[in-house]
Design an enzyme around this catalytic site. Structure first.
Site, short mmCIF file in Angstrom:
data_model
loop_
_atom_site.label_atom_id
_atom_site.label_comp_id
_atom_site.label_asym_id
_atom_site.label_seq_id
_atom_site.Cartn_x
_atom_site.Cartn_y
_atom_site.Cartn_z
N ASP A 82 0.87 -1.18 0.00
CA ASP A 82 0.00 0.00 0.00
C ASP A 82 0.91 1.23 0.00
O ASP A 82 1.65 1.45 0.97
CB ASP A 82 -0.85 -0.04 1.28
CG ASP A 82 -2.04 0.89 1.24
OD1 ASP A 82 -3.06 0.57 1.90
OD2 ASP A 82 -1.96 1.94 0.57
N GLU B 46 -6.81 3.81 -5.62
CA GLU B 46 -7.94 4.26 -4.81
C GLU B 46 -8.41 5.57 -5.42
O GLU B 46 -7.74 6.60 -5.28
CB GLU B 46 -7.53 4.48 -3.35
CG GLU B 46 -8.72 4.86 -2.51
CD GLU B 46 -8.35 5.45 -1.16
OE1 GLU B 46 -7.40 6.23 -1.08
OE2 GLU B 46 -9.02 5.10 -0.19
N HIS C 269 -10.31 -0.97 5.64
CA HIS C 269 -9.91 -0.35 6.91
C HIS C 269 -10.51 1.03 7.09
O HIS C 269 -10.38 1.63 8.17
CB HIS C 269 -8.37 -0.26 6.94
CG HIS C 269 -7.84 0.63 5.87
ND1 HIS C 269 -7.91 0.32 4.52
CD2 HIS C 269 -7.31 1.87 5.94
CE1 HIS C 269 -7.42 1.32 3.82
NE2 HIS C 269 -7.05 2.27 4.65
N ASP C 270 -11.14 1.56 6.04
CA ASP C 270 -11.77 2.89 6.13
C ASP C 270 -13.28 2.81 6.25
O ASP C 270 -13.93 3.84 6.49
CB ASP C 270 -11.49 3.69 4.83
CG ASP C 270 -10.06 4.14 4.71
OD1 ASP C 270 -9.60 4.29 3.57
OD2 ASP C 270 -9.39 4.31 5.75
N ASP D 212 -2.65 4.82 -2.84
CA ASP D 212 -3.53 5.57 -1.92
C ASP D 212 -3.90 6.94 -2.46
O ASP D 212 -3.06 7.65 -3.01
CB ASP D 212 -2.76 5.74 -0.60
CG ASP D 212 -3.55 6.46 0.45
OD1 ASP D 212 -4.54 5.87 0.93
OD2 ASP D 212 -3.21 7.61 0.77
O1 TEU Z 1 -8.28 7.13 2.10
C1 TEU Z 1 -8.59 8.15 1.14
C2 TEU Z 1 -9.91 8.78 1.49
O2 TEU Z 1 -10.22 8.96 2.61
C3 TEU Z 1 -10.82 9.16 0.36
O3 TEU Z 1 -10.02 9.53 -0.73
C4 TEU Z 1 -11.68 7.98 -0.13
O4 TEU Z 1 -12.59 8.50 -1.09
C5 TEU Z 1 -12.60 7.38 0.84
O5 TEU Z 1 -13.22 8.40 1.57
C6 TEU Z 1 -11.90 6.39 1.70
O6 TEU Z 1 -12.90 5.77 2.42
C7 TEU Z 1 -6.90 6.77 2.07
C8 TEU Z 1 -6.66 5.69 3.10
O7 TEU Z 1 -7.41 4.52 2.76
C9 TEU Z 1 -7.05 6.23 4.45
O8 TEU Z 1 -6.91 5.23 5.46
C10 TEU Z 1 -6.14 7.41 4.77
O9 TEU Z 1 -6.57 8.01 5.98
C11 TEU Z 1 -6.18 8.46 3.65
O10 TEU Z 1 -6.09 7.90 2.35
C12 TEU Z 1 -5.00 9.41 3.79
O11 TEU Z 1 -3.83 8.72 3.42
#
Ligand code: TEU
Ligand code: CA
Length: 562
Positions: free
Chosen positions: A100, A261, A325-326, A210
């Site tokens: 990642d 992503e 994880h989000d 990411d």
């Molecule tokens: O997440 C990116 C992010 O928060 C948004 O771009 C995305 O559309 C969506 O809302 C994610 O659910 C990444 C990582 O997965 C996250 O854990 C980090 O906090 C974030 O980037 C910053 O690196």
């Protein structure tokens, strides 16, 4: 364009949030050695690739998504030798490793940023986004500084942070501790490409990129009408040029898989990232479900799937996930974790593994782990939730009401320790974990699932196993055959003369599925059951009937025999 076969298209990816997976050195935090210790378990699922969340050196403000050294492993995760052993041991089991990488921003403690902020004429000043503030009239006292624009960040009311020493603001699309890199700077880009090659040369087989949609920034920053509509942080001009350069400089020189992503990707814009003729990415995560469908909405889900299948058909390959994880655990958010936890966990799994695209399994999903409700805000770790809590309470809102509102979608729901067995701390650690274990670990854990041939775990193994011997799951085209029924979802996948029909009853009531608008070729229908999520379902040959009764949260795959 005929979709060409490729190993990465046949992937089933298992996501390991290592800090919540397995602790082997008794500090209460999962580690890379813990992942190695569980590789036999991961392999037993039948997955082909293991995605490891960031483990590079980091102050850990955002759990590793704030990198302070791209070439080091953070001590709480382990050592470089641990990582190299993880790669070797994963390969030895016939699986691949996906890393990642966070290249939209670094930590504010990264040496590059420390140099960049040290002075306005430092050679690395332009490696980040620095802008002068605006002068604001304040009446009697003359003027005061305010941020360059009214833009928000994902985690703060403003994406601009004032650096007192230079009087300029730096941009951070996430936390103030995560300054955005300036991708317009070619020197910076080349530095990132060198770093990517370093890890690929260590045997990494895949990259999860990411926050990729944020790399390009507008040349001129201007205020927006509605700062809360945060899309302006993404999809700015130049983004595809950067990705095509990244592919030319790095990706195409390795036998690897890339998944981006891509926040705010739509069926119109998404294919541009994965069109095999454009030389950018192999596949992408879009967020039209995870970010924009707060709770289960069958009609909306059907529309999204249909539009993406049509947009990608013959052009590129998508990915399918419902949690990570989000995003909170899918059986709680999109299934029914009360009366039908097992059935709905299996239904969601069958759906994700039979819809077109690469399926991703987030650790614990395979045993039907659920979201959590901690008692106090102090039990939570997620910077996004904690910052939001402070922001909302700071507006004078009732703290208890704000807390309750933030709990369901808190990212911590999916970051509770992996539930291995019924021992203290669920077998995750022999000391108090960094974040509380979900109290339901005594009922929901791997050890219990291994003993139950009808467990969610057993079902995942069957489902993943099907993919290896049924190309229709990977390469089949997609036809929705259920129209606008708000509970029943049915679709057909066809490839090389094999046709599967998937039927799902996403409700707590028994419902009848009518196949009237499909297989019109013949008035009899011969279907053989490939897999069902209810134990007592015989291999059915449905003759002269065009209706099939489905029990609550029942899910079935049939092969059409004629
Ligand atoms: O997440 C990116 C992010 O928060 C948004 O771009 C995305 O559309 C969506 O809302 C994610 O659910 C990444 C990582 O997965 C996250 O854990 C980090 O906090 C974030 O980037 C910053 O690196
Ligand atoms: Ca540890």
């Amino acid at each position: 364009m005929e979709v060409k076969p490729a190993w990465w298209k046949e992937s089933v990816v298992y996501q390991v949030y290592w800090r919540s997976f397995c602790d082997t050195n008794g500090d209460g935090i999962g580690d890379l050695q813990g992942v190695i210790a569980k590789l036999d378990y991961i392999q037993s699922l039948g997955v082909t690739m293991v995605w490891i969340n960031p483990f590079n050196e980091s102050p850990d403000k955002d759990n590793g998504y704030d990198v302070s050294d791209y070439y080091a492993v953070m001590p709480k995760a382990g050592t470089m030798e641990d990582f190299e052993r993880l790669v070797a041991q994963t390969h030895a089991r016939g699986m691949k490793v996906m890393m990642d990488v966070v290249v939209n921003h670094t930590s504010d403690r990264h040496p590059w940023f420390i140099e960049s902020r040290s002075s306005v004429d430092n050679p690395k000043r332009d490696w980040y986004i620095w802008r002068d503030g605006k002068e604001k009239e304040t009446g009697e006292k003359g003027t005061a500084k305010e941020p360059p624009t009214n833009w928000r960040s994902y985690f703060n009311p403003s994406c601009w942070e004032l650096d007192e020493a230079s009087g300029q603001y730096y941009m951070h699309s996430f936390a103030t501790e995560q300054p955005d890199l300036n991708w317009a700077n070619p020197e910076l880009r080349m530095e990132i490409y060198t770093m990517l090659r370093f890890w690929l040369d260590k045997g990494v087989d895949g990259l999860r990129l990411d926050a990729l949609a944020l790399l390009a920034k507008p040349e001129i920053f201007t205020d927006v009408e509605e700062p809360r509509e945060i899309k302006y942080l993404t999809h700015n001009p130049g983004l595809h040029d950067f990705l095509q350069e990244m592919n030319r400089e790095v990706f195409r020189h390795y036998d690897m898989m890339t998944v981006g992503e891509i926040a705010f990707a739509t069926p119109e814009t998404g294919p541009l990232f994965v069109d095999e003729e454009r030389g950018e990415l192999n596949t992408l995560f879009h967020f039209e479900v995870a970010d924009e469908m707060p709770e289960w909405d069958m009609l909306r889900f059907k529309k999204i799937q249909k539009e993406w299948a049509e947009a990608l058909a013959g052009r590129g390959f998508g990915s399918q996930f419902l949690n990570n994880h989000d995003h909170t655990r899918q059986v709680s958010r999109y299934g029914n974790d009360q009366d039908y936890r097992v059935q709905s966990a299996k239904l969601l799994a069958m759906m994700i593994h039979t819809l077109p695209g690469i399926p991703y399994i987030y650790q614990g999903e395979e045993i039907g782990m659920t979201g959590v409700r901690y008692e106090t805000i102090g039990d939570y770790n997620d910077i996004a939730m904690l910052n939001k809590y402070v922001e909302e309470v700071g507006k004078g809102k009732d703290p208890a009401a704000v807390f309750r509102a933030l709990q369901p979608l808190s990212r911590d729901n999916s970051r509770t320790p992996m539930q291995w067995d019924t021992s203290l701390h669920a077998g995750f650690s022999n000391v108090k974990p960094w974040i509380k274990v979900n109290p339901n670990y005594v009922e929901i854990n791997v050890e219990q699932a291994e003993k139950d041939s009808h467990s969610v775990l057993a079902f995942y193994r069957e489902l993943i196993g099907l993919r290896k011997s049924n190309p229709v799951m990977v390469y089949g085209d997609f036809t929705d055959i259920s129209g606008d029924d708000p509970y029943l979802y049915g679709y057909a996948r066809e490839h090389d003369g094999t046709e599967w029909i998937v039927l799902l009853n996403h409700s707590g009531e028994t419902r009848t599925f009518t196949l009237s608008n499909h297989c019109l070729g013949s008035d009899t229908l011969q279907l053989a059951l490939v897999l069902g999520n209810y134990a007592e379902t015989d291999p059915e040959w449905v003759m002269e009937e065009r209706t099939i009764e489905l029990r609550p949260y029942e899910a079935r795959i049939y092969e059409v025999l004629g």
